[in-house]
Design an enzyme around this catalytic site. Structure first.
Site, mmCIF file in Angstrom:
data_model
loop_
_atom_site.group_PDB
_atom_site.id
_atom_site.type_symbol
_atom_site.label_atom_id
_atom_site.label_comp_id
_atom_site.label_asym_id
_atom_site.label_seq_id
_atom_site.Cartn_x
_atom_site.Cartn_y
_atom_site.Cartn_z
ATOM 1 N N ASP A 253 12.410 -8.586 35.481
ATOM 2 C CA ASP A 253 11.211 -7.835 35.843
ATOM 3 C C ASP A 253 10.022 -8.625 35.323
ATOM 4 O O ASP A 253 9.969 -8.976 34.142
ATOM 5 C CB ASP A 253 11.223 -6.443 35.201
ATOM 6 C CG ASP A 253 12.219 -5.520 35.887
ATOM 7 O OD1 ASP A 253 12.726 -5.892 36.958
ATOM 8 O OD2 ASP A 253 12.491 -4.431 35.349
ATOM 9 N N ASP B 25 15.389 2.690 45.464
ATOM 10 C CA ASP B 25 15.426 3.364 44.165
ATOM 11 C C ASP B 25 15.804 4.808 44.451
ATOM 12 O O ASP B 25 15.158 5.481 45.254
ATOM 13 C CB ASP B 25 14.046 3.327 43.495
ATOM 14 C CG ASP B 25 13.673 1.916 43.049
ATOM 15 O OD1 ASP B 25 14.586 1.083 42.902
ATOM 16 O OD2 ASP B 25 12.470 1.659 42.862
#
Lengths: 251, 200
Positions: free
Chosen positions: A11, A130
C-alpha cells in the site's frame, strides 16, 4: 502444473509503503523500491502496488515510482488505486505496470471494463472488489470501505467477468488486517463460479491460512501485506510449506 | 549490439525493454524494415489480438520481411503465435515460419480450468530440439504465462507445458526461436533465457 501464486501487496502513500488495520491506523512499512526488489528475489510470484491516496499530483509520483520499480523487478507487476480514466491506465502501463487494478471506477462505469479490455487486453485488467459481510450477505464497498453499495460481491464479480475482467482481486474487509484467516466462503463461491482467476486478500495470518484458501477455497492466488512486510511469514518458507502440503508453488 | 523490438499494435513492451536493460542492452523499438534487417537480434513481442496484429504487419510490409530475416529472431507470446501458420483467433493466416496451428483452449463446464492460462507453469525441455535458449536452465523450471490460445505440439517444439493439454511452450527452427511464456516476467529463469538469446 499451474502453480498457486503468492502475492505481496504494497500500500503506497506519498511514495512510502504503509499498512493499516481494517483500512485505518496507517503505519509506515518501508521503502517500496527496496521492498519490491526484496520480494522479487524472495520468490514472490507477482507484486501489487495500491496507491491509497490517489490525487492528481500523486498520480505523477506514483507513475515515477512504478517506473523505478518496473526497472528493478522481473515478475508481473499490478498497480491500482484511484484509477479513473483510460488515460490513467495508459500512463501506468507505459510506466511499466503489467496489469492495472480498478475498483470504484469499474463499479461506477462497468462499460469501462469492456473498453479497457478491448484497448489493452483482458490480461491486464484486474477488477478489485472490497467486500464486507453484513445483513447475511457479502456486499461491495467503495472508497476504502466508506461507501456501501446495494450490490452483492458475487453478482458484481460475475458482471465484471462478462465485461472482460482478466482477474478478480477479492478483499474481505471483515478479515483484512485481522490475521485470522481469509474469507473462505466468498472466495470459494467466486473461485468455483468464475472462469477467471481469483486472488484472495485480507486476513492471511499464518501459513495454514494460505493452505486453506488454496486447498479449500480454491483461490488461484493469495495476497497479503503486513505479515510479509514485518517478516512474520517469509515467502520461501511459506512456499516450501505449501509444496510439502501438496499445493503446487514455484520454488 | 543492436537489438530491435518489432513495433506494432501489440500492447506495451516496457517490461521487455526493462528486462533487456537489466542485461545491459538498450533495445530499439521499430517497424522500419531497414532497422529490422540491420539488427543483430530481433525480438517479436506481443500481447493482443492476432487478426489486428497481422493487419498492422501487412500494412507495414513486415509480413514479408520477418520470415526472411537471417539473424536470430525471438517471438514472445502473441509473437510466437503469429510465427505459426494459422490462428483460430480471428481465423487469421499468420507468417507460417512454423507450420503449426494456433488453437483456442477448450474447457468443459465441469472442469476446474480457467481461461486464460495465467500464472507460473513448468516447462519440460525437449532434448531432441536442442534449443540453446535453455543453456544453464534446469528441466521443469517455472515461467510466467498469460494466453488463451496455444500452439499445438510439433517437431519444432523445444519445450512443452501442460494446461488442459500438453502444448508448445517454445519452438525452434533454424534462426527462429519462439516462446509462449513471458521471459521478461519469469524471474531468474526468464532472465537466463533472455541472456541466452542475446548471447547466441
Amino acid at each position: 502444473m499451474l502453480a498457486k501464486r503468492i502475492i505481496p501487496c504494497l500500500d503506497i502513500k506519498n511514495g512510502r509503503t504503509v499498512k493499516g488495520i481494517n483500512f485505518e491506523n496507517i503505519r509506515d512499512a518501508g521503502d517500496p523500491i527496496e521492498l519490491a526488489s526484496f520480494y522479487a528475489s524472495q520468490g514472490a510470484d507477482e507484486l501489487v502496488f495500491l496507491d491509497i491516496i490517489a490525487t492528481f499530483e500523486n498520480r505523477k509520483t506514483l507513475a515515477n515510482l512504478v517506473k523505478k520499480v518496473a526497472h528493478e523487478i522481473n515478475i508481473p507487476f499490478i498497480v491500482g488505486g484511484g484509477i479513473s480514466s483510460i488515460e490513467d491506465v495508459s500512463i501506468l502501463l507505459n510506466a511499466g505496470a503489467d496489469k492495472i487494478s480498478i475498483n470504484s471506477y469499474a463499479v461506477r462505469n462497468p462499460i469501462q471494463i469492456e473498453k479497457l479490455a478491448g484497448f489493452f487486453g483482458s490480461q491486464c485488467i484486474v477488477v478489485a472488489i472490497d467486500t464486507k459481510y453484513i445483513d447475511d450477505d457479502w456486499f461491495v464497498y467503495l472508497n476504502g470501505g466508506r461507501i456501501r453499495l446495494p450490490l452483492k460481491a458475487f453478482d458484481w464479480a460475475k458482471q465484471a467477468e462478462s465485461a472482460g475482467a482478466g482477474e478478480i482481486l477479492l478483499t474481505s474487509m471483515n478479515h483484512d488486517g485481522t490475521k485470522k484467516g481469509f474469507a473462505m466462503d466468498i472466495t470459494m463461491q467466486l473461485s468455483k463460479n468464475l472462469s477467471i482467476p481469483v486472488i484472495a486478500s485480507g486476513g492471511g495470518g499464518c501459513m495454514k491460512d494460505f493452505l486453506d484458501v488454496f486447498e479449500k477455497a480454491e483461490a488461484d492466488a493469495a495476497l497479503a501485506a503486513s505479515i510479509f512486510h514485518y517478516k512474520e511469514i517469509e515467502i520461501p518458507a511459506l512456499k516450501k510449506y505449501l509444496n510439502e502440503n501438496n499445493v503446487e508453488t514455484r520454488l | 549490439m543492436k537489438v530491435v523490438i518489432i513495433k506494432y499494435n501489440s500492447g506495451n513492451v516496457c517490461s521487455l525493454a526493462n528486462a533487456l536493460e537489466r542485461l545491459g542492452i538498450r533495445p530499439i523499438l521499430s517497424d522500419e524494415p531497414d532497422e529490422l534487417i540491420s539488427a543483430d537480434k530481433v525480438i517479436f513481442p506481443g500481447v493482443g489480438e492476432a487478426g489486428n496484429a497481422m493487419k498492422y504487419l501487412k500494412e507495414k510490409g513486415l509480413h514479408l520481411i520477418i520470415p526472411e530475416l537471417k539473424q536470430d529472431v525471438l517471438g514472445i507470446c502473441l509473437g510466437m503465435q503469429l510465427m505459426c501458420a494459422h490462428s483460430e483467433e480471428g481465423n487469421t493466416d499468420c507468417l507460417n515460419i512454423f507450420p503449426l496451428y494456433v488453437k483456442k483452449f477448450v474447457i468443459n463446464k465441469e472442469d476446474k480450468y480457467k481461461i486464460p492460462h495465467v500464472g507460473w507453469n513448468n516447462i519440460v525441455l525437449n532434448n531432441e530440439v536442442n534449443s540453446k535458449l535453455y543453456l544453464n536452465t534446469e528441466n521443469n523450471k517455472y515461467v510466467y504465462f498469460v494466453h488463451s490460445y496455444y500452439v499445438e505440439k510439433g517437431i519444432f517444439t523445444s519445450s512443452e507445458t501442460t494446461y488442459i493439454i500438453p502444448f508448445s511452450a517454445s519452438l525452434k527452427k533454424d534462426n527462429f526461436y519462439a516462446v509462449q511464456y513471458h521471459p521478461e516476467k519469469s524471474g531468474k529463469t526468464g532472465e537466463t533465457i533472455l541472456r541466452n538469446f542475446i548471447n547466441l
